[in-house]
Each structure stands twice: as structure tokens, then as C-alpha cells.
Motif scaffolding. Sequence first.
Motif, PDB file in Angstrom:
ATOM      1  N   VAL A 320      37.964  85.514 -37.808  1.00 31.05           N
ATOM      2  CA  VAL A 320      37.207  84.410 -37.658  1.00 31.05           C
ATOM      3  C   VAL A 320      36.023  84.578 -36.711  1.00 31.05           C
ATOM      4  O   VAL A 320      34.708  84.542 -37.056  1.00 31.05           O
ATOM      5  CB  VAL A 320      37.829  82.880 -37.860  1.00 31.05           C
ATOM      6  N   VAL A 321      36.396  84.854 -35.607  1.00 30.23           N
ATOM      7  CA  VAL A 321      35.629  85.497 -34.359  1.00 30.23           C
ATOM      8  C   VAL A 321      34.456  86.362 -34.839  1.00 30.23           C
ATOM      9  O   VAL A 321      33.432  86.295 -34.607  1.00 30.23           O
ATOM     10  CB  VAL A 321      36.391  85.558 -33.123  1.00 30.23           C
ATOM     11  N   GLY A 322      35.046  87.455 -35.434  1.00 32.97           N
ATOM     12  CA  GLY A 322      34.151  88.455 -35.976  1.00 32.97           C
ATOM     13  C   GLY A 322      33.002  88.098 -37.024  1.00 32.97           C
ATOM     14  O   GLY A 322      32.135  88.499 -36.632  1.00 32.97           O
ATOM     15  N   GLU A 323      33.547  87.301 -37.973  1.00 32.69           N
ATOM     16  CA  GLU A 323      32.661  86.727 -38.939  1.00 32.69           C
ATOM     17  C   GLU A 323      31.600  85.724 -38.133  1.00 32.69           C
ATOM     18  O   GLU A 323      30.369  85.898 -38.461  1.00 32.69           O
ATOM     19  CB  GLU A 323      33.435  85.773 -39.845  1.00 32.69           C
ATOM     20  N   LEU A 324      31.826  84.813 -37.244  1.00 32.22           N
ATOM     21  CA  LEU A 324      30.939  84.129 -36.474  1.00 32.22           C
ATOM     22  C   LEU A 324      29.987  84.901 -35.823  1.00 32.22           C
ATOM     23  O   LEU A 324      28.885  84.748 -35.838  1.00 32.22           O
ATOM     24  CB  LEU A 324      31.711  83.086 -35.732  1.00 32.22           C
ATOM     25  N   HIS A 325      30.799  85.911 -35.069  1.00 35.30           N
ATOM     26  CA  HIS A 325      29.711  86.718 -34.280  1.00 35.30           C
ATOM     27  C   HIS A 325      28.623  87.590 -35.047  1.00 35.30           C
ATOM     28  O   HIS A 325      27.473  87.533 -34.818  1.00 35.30           O
ATOM     29  CB  HIS A 325      30.649  88.035 -33.417  1.00 35.30           C
ATOM     30  N   ARG A 326      29.223  87.884 -36.290  1.00 35.40           N
ATOM     31  CA  ARG A 326      28.298  88.706 -37.238  1.00 35.40           C
ATOM     32  C   ARG A 326      27.159  87.786 -37.562  1.00 35.40           C
ATOM     33  O   ARG A 326      25.985  88.318 -37.958  1.00 35.40           O
ATOM     34  CB  ARG A 326      28.952  89.387 -38.312  1.00 35.40           C
ATOM     35  N   ALA A 327      27.292  86.404 -37.685  1.00 38.82           N
ATOM     36  CA  ALA A 327      26.463  85.614 -38.121  1.00 38.82           C
ATOM     37  C   ALA A 327      25.508  84.898 -37.153  1.00 38.82           C
ATOM     38  O   ALA A 327      24.662  84.085 -37.162  1.00 38.82           O
ATOM     39  CB  ALA A 327      27.056  84.490 -38.844  1.00 38.82           C
TER      40      ALA A 327
END
Length: 537
Positions: A320-327
Motif C-alpha cells: 500500500v505504501v508503494g502504491e501511495l508513493h507511486r501516486a
Amino acid sequence: MHPDLVLTNARLLDPGTGTFLPFDALAVADGRIARLGTGRELAAGAAELVDLDGAVVVPGLTDGHLHPVSGAERTAGVDLSGCADLDEVRAALAAAARELAAGQWLRGWGLDPNAFGGLPVSADSVGAVLDGVPAAIDLFDAHSMLASRRALELAGIDGPRRFEQGSAEVVCDADGRPTGLLLEDAACELVDAVAPRPDFEELCRATAEVLRRMAAAGLTGGHAMDANGQSLAVYAALEERGQLPLRLRIAPWVQPGVGPEELAALIRRQGEGGRHWRIAGAKLFMDGTIDNGTAWLERPDCHGESTGAFWPDPAEYTRVVGELHRAGVPTATHAIGDAAVRHVLDAVERAVAAHGAGGVRHRVEHVETVPDDTVARFAALGVTASMQPTHCTEYTRADHTDNWSRRLGEERAGRAFRCRDLAEAGARVVLGSDWPIAPFAPLGVMAGARHRRPARHPEQPPHLPGQALTPLQALAGYTLAPAWAAGEEDRAGRLAVGHRADLTVLAADPLSTPDAELAALPVRLTVRGGEITHRAG
Ligand SMILES: [Zn+2]
């Protein structure tokens, strides 16, 4: 140029150098600092002129972690934060219970587990004063609740439950009977769901009053660490009514079990808000608290607790952190124990490795006990350490006889709230109160960061004096550091032309004011976006 506001006879303090700027006046136009100069140069045509008579202007103080609306709701009940032992707790509850109509709920807050003096935190330990009374009492950490027998009954809680939040728990005795102690949000929510809530207008009134007091204490901004309940509607309504004196940056929660749609909605809503409040970032939890045994430690505490993550599958948190970071969404993760902090840093490291840093500034909230190698990683990863020094000074003791220290044992209690080590290692250290967990007055928090002693007992020895911040580091924690964490260092956190006119005016220089006197230093004037939000009488 016709400034909206000019401050003259001012001493302008730079939180970067600790020195005064070579000007004695500051002009504000359109919510920004328009000019610095002499009073004679700037005063002409000012809509409002304030002679500060030598008072000291610092960039507007921003609390890096608070909960204005949920705090206003929580603190509506009996204040137990001053109760040092069970007799005092019982007396306060009995007095409140006497005022209730039959069947009316009792709400309380600020209950310190140290008041139980070694007895379990349970309805039985509190005794008969709550017999027949539906009562929901928040512990000081706001991660746990003590419910009375009647409240458990009304909520239909009669045994253990399973939750998606790994450390959430209905604490039960050996016979499987709930003791009244509920750990973490999901468990507390069972009781909250059946307890009466204030209506929208009551909530607006309570929040407006809290924000007014915050502005009077010198705050011009805050990083609100939840958007729970009706928070956003309250901020919108208060702004419309001219009752929102703080600039708020709001991080909604992302909880275990979050689905793809919910996550996409949070990403989409970034930047939404009003003139002085907006959704920015996401708040996550990696663990609970040391006091409740819900933190995530590398090794169990002395009760064999604090062994698990708040996300039952920590790899899912990383994803989830990876996804938020990417966004491009900056995350702020509550991580108290050494294993929790390590996992958050690992997750950020992976996200950056996979997608590049991309200017996304993540942060860890609380960081209560960490080893040396973890301290060093904050600066390297550009992760902000968001610290609440008064949680250390008010709820732990230098002699380690408090619940927090006893649970951790000497070695880990000796690594408590390492503000100074983090700052010296090059990490950005944002300071805050986590109000309603601790009082919001920024000068009080800065004082705690500097002297590491309890505010009401300055005669007690400091807790790890080596972790005390310098006066300049403490001031940076309320100015430069929160501006950087918000990605706004080009427009906030300093007294510079073009920067926002968020200003706090103090009666004297906070840097040369002795630590013990700082909390009482009068706040003369507070200005948010060029608007005067507080003026001392
Ligand atoms: Zn918080």
C-alpha cells in the motif's frame, strides 16, 4: 503597495540561524509577507498598523500532529488526565456519575494506566462507582478504552472477537469474560457505535472553541492526523463561519483491509479542501502503543506482549505504501516500537527503489524506542521523524518506574524518544502534541523537548537529558521542519518575502528564555495568512 497589515518595532527571529533579521518591520499583503524593512519605510498606507514594542516575531508555529475534531469530541467528557491514582480516578468518576440522568452515558478521557498502580486496567479495578452506568473512558493514548459492564452489555460484547486490525482486542480474563479494556480503534468502535455522539452543531461549537484556544497559544497551523467522522464537514462549516484560525493539512486514515477503490478515492481526493484546510497525505498505523502491549517490538516486552504488527500482513502495508508513493501521496505512519519503525523505513526504501524518490516526503509518527542503526536511516531516506516529546516527559519517568519503561526494560527504555539523536543524525524532526493525547500549547511542547521534565513537576529529574533539543532545534521543529515535511519550504516556515504571513508574536526571544519559563512566555499576537487570529488582551 498598500499593505493589509504592518508590524513595526518588531524583532524578526530566523529559525534557521537563531539570529534576528536586520529589519524591524514586516508588511503583509494578500496573505503573504510582502516586504521587510524599517517601520518608516513600510507603514505608509497600511490598512492596519501594529506596534509590537520590541516583541519577537517567529514564523507561525505549526503542530506536526494533532486531532482537532476527534479531540474536541473526546475531550467533551470527564477529564481524568490529572488523576494520579485509582482513588482520584474513582472520585472523579463518582462526581460525574452523580450528575447523570438514569441511563445517560458517562464519557471520560485522559486516563493514565499508571494510575492503576500495577492493578490491571479493568472495570473491576475501578470498582463499584460505575455499576449500572454505561461508561466509555478513553485512555490517555486514545488507542484504548475502558468500558463499564453496562456499556459492554449495551454493545453486545460478551467475549473475545477477531479483528482485521492485528492488535485490536477485546481483552478478556481467564474465563473469557471481557474485562472492559478494549484495545485499538476496531475494538473501541464496538462501544462508540452504541454510545451517543454529539450532533453536528455541538461538534462545530466544540471544535471552534478548541481552535480558538490553539490560536491563542500561538499555533497558526497543524497537521491533522485524521479525517474521521464528520471532520471534513466541520472544517468546511467553520471556515465558512470565519471560525477556522489554523491552516490545516489533513491526512485521512488508510487501514488494513483497504480495498483498491478506497485507495483510489483517497489518492483522488488529495488537495481537496477549502482556503485554509486541505487533504494532504495519508495516515497509516504500523502498531499500537507500548502501554497497551500493542506496539510492535523486535523482542516481546516484559509481559510477553507487543509482538505483532497492526497490519496482520505487514507485506500488505508495504504494498500500500508503494502504491501511495507511486501516486505521489506522502504517508505518515504511526510507528512506536523498534520493529514497527524498521518496517516503515523498509517499506519507504522499497518504494523509492522501485519508483524513485519523486519528491514524496514520508514520515514516521512517534518513534518511541529505536536502536542506533534505525536512527541513522531517517536522514538517508529523507523520512521525517514526527515526535511528541511531552509523551515522554508527561507519561514516563526518569527512574523508569512508569508502565511504559517497565514494560520495555532498561535497555529499550534507555532509547526513549531520541529527538536529539535523530536531529544530530540529520533527520528532520517535526514536533507536535498529538492533542488530545497531550496539551497543545506549542511553547509547552518546546519546553518539554528542551528540559525533558514533566511540566507540573519541574523538580523531577529529566528523562534522558541527552535527548533534549537545543532551543533552536525545538523552534525548527515547529517552523522549518513542518514546512519541509509538507513540501512547502519555499513558502512557509521562515520570515521571508513571498512566504505566507503565518506569524507568531512572542513577548520575548524564545531562544534565550530559560527552558523552565518558556511555557509561560506570553503570546502577543497570532497571524494566519495575514489575518489576526489572536491578539492578547
Ligand atoms: Zn495521533
